[in-house]
Design a protein around this motif. Sequence first.
Motif, PDB file in Angstrom:
ATOM      1  N   ASP A 100       0.828  -1.208   0.000  1.00  0.00           N
ATOM      2  CA  ASP A 100       0.000   0.000   0.000  1.00  0.00           C
ATOM      3  C   ASP A 100       0.861   1.256   0.000  1.00  0.00           C
ATOM      4  OD1 ASP A 100      -2.651  -1.416   0.611  1.00  0.00           O
ATOM      5  OD2 ASP A 100      -1.408  -2.021   2.329  1.00  0.00           O
ATOM      6  N   LEU A 123      -0.447  -0.684  -6.977  1.00  0.00           N
ATOM      7  CA  LEU A 123      -1.187   0.463  -6.458  1.00  0.00           C
ATOM      8  C   LEU A 123      -2.278   0.894  -7.434  1.00  0.00           C
ATOM      9  CD1 LEU A 123       1.777   2.603  -5.033  1.00  0.00           C
ATOM     10  CD2 LEU A 123       0.523   0.729  -3.944  1.00  0.00           C
ATOM     11  N   GLY A 158      -2.946   4.391  -3.049  1.00  0.00           N
ATOM     12  CA  GLY A 158      -1.615   4.102  -2.545  1.00  0.00           C
ATOM     13  C   GLY A 158      -0.847   5.368  -2.242  1.00  0.00           C
ATOM     14  N   ILE A 177      -3.446   7.758  -6.093  1.00  0.00           N
ATOM     15  CA  ILE A 177      -2.107   7.479  -5.576  1.00  0.00           C
ATOM     16  C   ILE A 177      -1.428   8.819  -5.292  1.00  0.00           C
ATOM     17  CG2 ILE A 177       0.152   6.482  -6.080  1.00  0.00           C
ATOM     18  CD1 ILE A 177      -1.345   4.533  -7.985  1.00  0.00           C
TER      19      ILE A 177
END
Length: 238
Positions: free
Chosen positions: A85, A129, A135, A178
């Motif tokens: 993660d 991700l 992420g 992300i």
Amino acid sequence: MENIKGKRALITGGARGLGRAISFALAKEGVHIAITGRNEDALKDTAAELAELDIDVTYAAFDVANYHAVQQEIEQLNKRFGNFDILINNAGIASFSSVVDMDVADWTSIININLLGTYFVTKTILPQLIEKNQGDIIMVSSTAGLNGAATTSAYSASKFGVIGFADSLMREVRKNNIRVCTLMPSTIASDMSKELGLTEGDPEKVLQPEDFAELIIANLKLPRRAMLKSASLWSTNP
């Protein structure tokens, strides 16, 4: 505030210095930790200490500058540890000399580890991700990546490169939820800085690895809607 407990993080260069401090700070928050580096004994010792904090811990010894090794070892980490993660791109080396005097092999090695290594690990982890559509990637650059100085050409070039790479990546993957954050610390009393004679590490005056780790924790705990793009951390009055 984001809850990071139970997440899985990969920290490159995680056995000593900044990487070690980051690993322990995350572990204390309940994050499961995988560390990488080139010294297997140091990785093994650090992993054993981390395991006492009641989290999942693993390690892998490889050189981030070797793309084949990066792919192979991260695949093995995923098989025994799970997908990640959080990625902390911390691995790096430094050496200082004039352009005339520095050996080409040393100059190239700094670029290969600090810049290409960051790219290789990120490229390998990124699909995980994107698949999760979430992420965090944290790039450890340096204030030497903001301004050059005499004798820092290789190190500065590598850290300038990390900033450019991260800025481009951030604009690519924010649509996948992300968050890419680039951190530029000034001199920290890390193992590397003390070995290079950059600081004596006076804890009353000079940034400590734990200070930098606190910044990373604060960043990761921001609400998902908020992204810290970049930050510089300086000693107040060294």
